[in-house]
Design a protein around this motif. Structure first.
Motif, mmCIF file in Angstrom:
data_model
loop_
_atom_site.group_PDB
_atom_site.id
_atom_site.type_symbol
_atom_site.label_atom_id
_atom_site.label_comp_id
_atom_site.label_asym_id
_atom_site.label_seq_id
_atom_site.Cartn_x
_atom_site.Cartn_y
_atom_site.Cartn_z
ATOM 1 N N VAL A 85 0.860 -1.181 0.000
ATOM 2 C CA VAL A 85 0.000 0.000 0.000
ATOM 3 C C VAL A 85 0.899 1.233 0.000
ATOM 4 O O VAL A 85 1.761 1.385 0.864
ATOM 5 C CB VAL A 85 -0.953 0.023 1.212
ATOM 6 C CG1 VAL A 85 -1.744 1.322 1.252
ATOM 7 C CG2 VAL A 85 -1.892 -1.178 1.176
ATOM 8 N N TYR A 86 0.677 2.095 -0.986
ATOM 9 C CA TYR A 86 1.416 3.346 -1.090
ATOM 10 C C TYR A 86 0.604 4.444 -0.409
ATOM 11 O O TYR A 86 -0.587 4.587 -0.671
ATOM 12 C CB TYR A 86 1.635 3.735 -2.551
ATOM 13 C CG TYR A 86 2.523 2.781 -3.298
ATOM 14 C CD1 TYR A 86 3.897 2.971 -3.339
ATOM 15 C CD2 TYR A 86 1.990 1.688 -3.974
ATOM 16 C CE1 TYR A 86 4.719 2.095 -4.029
ATOM 17 C CE2 TYR A 86 2.803 0.812 -4.666
ATOM 18 C CZ TYR A 86 4.163 1.013 -4.691
ATOM 19 O OH TYR A 86 4.977 0.154 -5.369
ATOM 20 N N THR A 87 1.254 5.207 0.438
ATOM 21 C CA THR A 87 0.625 6.358 1.078
ATOM 22 C C THR A 87 1.253 7.610 0.498
ATOM 23 O O THR A 87 2.464 7.793 0.552
ATOM 24 C CB THR A 87 0.810 6.319 2.604
ATOM 25 O OG1 THR A 87 0.276 5.089 3.103
ATOM 26 C CG2 THR A 87 0.102 7.492 3.258
ATOM 27 N N PRO A 96 -5.885 15.772 1.531
ATOM 28 C CA PRO A 96 -5.754 14.620 2.429
ATOM 29 C C PRO A 96 -4.817 13.554 1.855
ATOM 30 O O PRO A 96 -4.635 13.459 0.637
ATOM 31 C CB PRO A 96 -7.188 14.088 2.536
ATOM 32 C CG PRO A 96 -7.878 14.579 1.310
ATOM 33 C CD PRO A 96 -7.211 15.865 0.926
ATOM 34 N N ASP A 97 -4.226 12.771 2.736
ATOM 35 C CA ASP A 97 -3.372 11.663 2.311
ATOM 36 C C ASP A 97 -4.197 10.661 1.501
ATOM 37 O O ASP A 97 -5.393 10.488 1.738
ATOM 38 C CB ASP A 97 -2.764 10.949 3.515
ATOM 39 C CG ASP A 97 -1.741 11.798 4.245
ATOM 40 O OD1 ASP A 97 -1.476 12.931 3.794
ATOM 41 O OD2 ASP A 97 -1.219 11.326 5.260
ATOM 42 N N GLU A 98 -3.530 10.019 0.551
ATOM 43 C CA GLU A 98 -4.168 8.999 -0.291
ATOM 44 C C GLU A 98 -3.483 7.668 -0.041
ATOM 45 O O GLU A 98 -2.260 7.620 0.098
ATOM 46 C CB GLU A 98 -4.029 9.362 -1.770
ATOM 47 C CG GLU A 98 -4.612 10.682 -2.168
ATOM 48 C CD GLU A 98 -6.105 10.611 -2.423
ATOM 49 O OE1 GLU A 98 -6.710 11.662 -2.594
ATOM 50 O OE2 GLU A 98 -6.671 9.491 -2.440
ATOM 51 N N GLU A 99 -4.252 6.592 -0.013
ATOM 52 C CA GLU A 99 -3.696 5.247 0.072
ATOM 53 C C GLU A 99 -4.113 4.493 -1.180
ATOM 54 O O GLU A 99 -5.306 4.414 -1.496
ATOM 55 C CB GLU A 99 -4.184 4.525 1.322
ATOM 56 C CG GLU A 99 -3.568 5.074 2.584
ATOM 57 C CD GLU A 99 -3.892 4.229 3.802
ATOM 58 O OE1 GLU A 99 -4.806 3.379 3.743
ATOM 59 O OE2 GLU A 99 -3.210 4.425 4.823
ATOM 60 N N VAL A 104 -0.946 -3.864 -11.789
ATOM 61 C CA VAL A 104 -0.389 -3.883 -13.141
ATOM 62 C C VAL A 104 0.039 -2.468 -13.551
ATOM 63 O O VAL A 104 1.095 -2.020 -13.146
ATOM 64 C CB VAL A 104 -1.372 -4.511 -14.158
ATOM 65 C CG1 VAL A 104 -0.687 -4.701 -15.506
ATOM 66 C CG2 VAL A 104 -1.897 -5.843 -13.649
ATOM 67 N N THR A 105 -0.749 -1.742 -14.339
ATOM 68 C CA THR A 105 -0.373 -0.388 -14.776
ATOM 69 C C THR A 105 -1.328 0.666 -14.237
ATOM 70 O O THR A 105 -1.415 1.767 -14.788
ATOM 71 C CB THR A 105 -0.332 -0.287 -16.307
ATOM 72 O OG1 THR A 105 -1.622 -0.620 -16.818
ATOM 73 C CG2 THR A 105 0.726 -1.200 -16.891
ATOM 74 N N THR A 106 -2.039 0.345 -13.170
ATOM 75 C CA THR A 106 -2.936 1.333 -12.564
ATOM 76 C C THR A 106 -2.670 1.435 -11.070
ATOM 77 O O THR A 106 -2.260 0.466 -10.436
ATOM 78 C CB THR A 106 -4.429 0.982 -12.771
ATOM 79 O OG1 THR A 106 -4.710 -0.253 -12.123
ATOM 80 C CG2 THR A 106 -4.791 0.900 -14.230
ATOM 81 N N LEU A 107 -2.915 2.611 -10.546
ATOM 82 C CA LEU A 107 -2.937 2.804 -9.103
ATOM 83 C C LEU A 107 -4.403 2.832 -8.711
ATOM 84 O O LEU A 107 -5.186 3.594 -9.273
ATOM 85 C CB LEU A 107 -2.267 4.115 -8.708
ATOM 86 C CG LEU A 107 -0.749 4.178 -8.841
ATOM 87 C CD1 LEU A 107 -0.239 5.574 -8.513
ATOM 88 C CD2 LEU A 107 -0.090 3.153 -7.934
ATOM 89 N N GLN A 108 -4.777 1.973 -7.764
ATOM 90 C CA GLN A 108 -6.168 1.889 -7.343
ATOM 91 C C GLN A 108 -6.284 2.257 -5.876
ATOM 92 O O GLN A 108 -5.431 1.894 -5.069
ATOM 93 C CB GLN A 108 -6.727 0.487 -7.569
ATOM 94 C CG GLN A 108 -6.794 0.100 -9.020
ATOM 95 C CD GLN A 108 -7.376 -1.288 -9.226
ATOM 96 O OE1 GLN A 108 -7.786 -1.946 -8.278
ATOM 97 N NE2 GLN A 108 -7.396 -1.736 -10.456
ATOM 98 N N LYS A 109 -7.358 2.979 -5.555
ATOM 99 C CA LYS A 109 -7.628 3.278 -4.157
ATOM 100 C C LYS A 109 -7.928 1.974 -3.443
ATOM 101 O O LYS A 109 -8.207 0.953 -4.069
ATOM 102 C CB LYS A 109 -8.812 4.237 -4.041
ATOM 103 C CG LYS A 109 -8.525 5.605 -4.606
ATOM 104 C CD LYS A 109 -9.702 6.521 -4.389
ATOM 105 C CE LYS A 109 -9.393 7.900 -4.931
ATOM 106 N NZ LYS A 109 -10.455 8.863 -4.666
ATOM 107 N N THR A 110 -7.888 1.984 -2.138
ATOM 108 C CA THR A 110 -8.105 0.755 -1.378
ATOM 109 C C THR A 110 -9.524 0.224 -1.549
ATOM 110 O O THR A 110 -9.780 -0.945 -1.303
ATOM 111 C CB THR A 110 -7.797 0.974 0.117
ATOM 112 O OG1 THR A 110 -8.533 2.118 0.570
ATOM 113 C CG2 THR A 110 -6.317 1.202 0.334
ATOM 114 N N ASN A 111 -10.469 1.076 -2.022
ATOM 115 C CA ASN A 111 -11.833 0.599 -2.279
ATOM 116 C C ASN A 111 -11.985 0.060 -3.698
ATOM 117 O O ASN A 111 -13.081 -0.328 -4.090
ATOM 118 C CB ASN A 111 -12.851 1.708 -2.020
ATOM 119 C CG ASN A 111 -12.736 2.875 -2.976
ATOM 120 O OD1 ASN A 111 -11.957 2.836 -3.931
ATOM 121 N ND2 ASN A 111 -13.487 3.916 -2.736
ATOM 122 N N GLY A 112 -10.921 0.041 -4.495
ATOM 123 C CA GLY A 112 -10.956 -0.516 -5.839
ATOM 124 C C GLY A 112 -11.116 0.496 -6.950
ATOM 125 O O GLY A 112 -10.958 0.167 -8.127
ATOM 126 N N ALA A 113 -11.440 1.744 -6.634
ATOM 127 C CA ALA A 113 -11.597 2.781 -7.650
ATOM 128 C C ALA A 113 -10.241 3.141 -8.248
ATOM 129 O O ALA A 113 -9.228 3.146 -7.554
ATOM 130 C CB ALA A 113 -12.256 4.028 -7.050
#
Length: 119
Positions: A85-87, A96-99, A104-113
């Motif tokens: 998990v990248y913060t 606000p901070d993002e997690e 693969v080639t996407t960064l996804q929020k912890t909820n999958g978005a």
């Protein structure tokens, strides 16, 4: 005596050159990531907002936000990785901070978005 001085000088130079090498960071998140959002208002006018994160190997980066190709926000950020998990933190701002997770080639929020796509 000259031989001893030469050996000592060599050892000192060798020690300084070996201690000054920074750790190599080959994290796959390093690079440019973007997210583009298009909106249509009630007046049928379209606007495009583009978010851009540039991650570097020193656990820092640069964040840009553009609306209709006009720079709206530009700031630095720091990042760290713990358990995949990248913060992302934006010190000195109200952002606000993002997690996020790298999938693969996407960064996804912890909820999958989807947060951003590698450029």
């Amino acid at each position: 005596m000259k031989k001893i001085c030469s050996i000592v000088a060599f050892c000192v130079i060798f020690a300084f050159t070996n201690c000054s090498k920074p750790a190599i960071n080959n994290d796959p998140v390093i690079g440019i990531w973007t997210n583009v959002v298009s909106n249509q208002s009630m007046e049928n006018t379209k606007s495009k907002t583009e978010f851009e994160w540039i991650f570097n190997d020193a656990y820092l980066g640069r964040y840009h936000q553009y609306t209709n190709n006009n720079l709206i926000v530009q700031t630095d950020f720091s990042w760290k990785k713990e358990n995949d998990v990248y913060t992302i933190s934006y010190p000195g701002t109200d952002i606000p901070d993002e997690e996020v997770k790298l999938i693969v080639t996407t960064l996804q929020k912890t909820n999958g978005a989807i947060f951003a796509i590698r450029e």
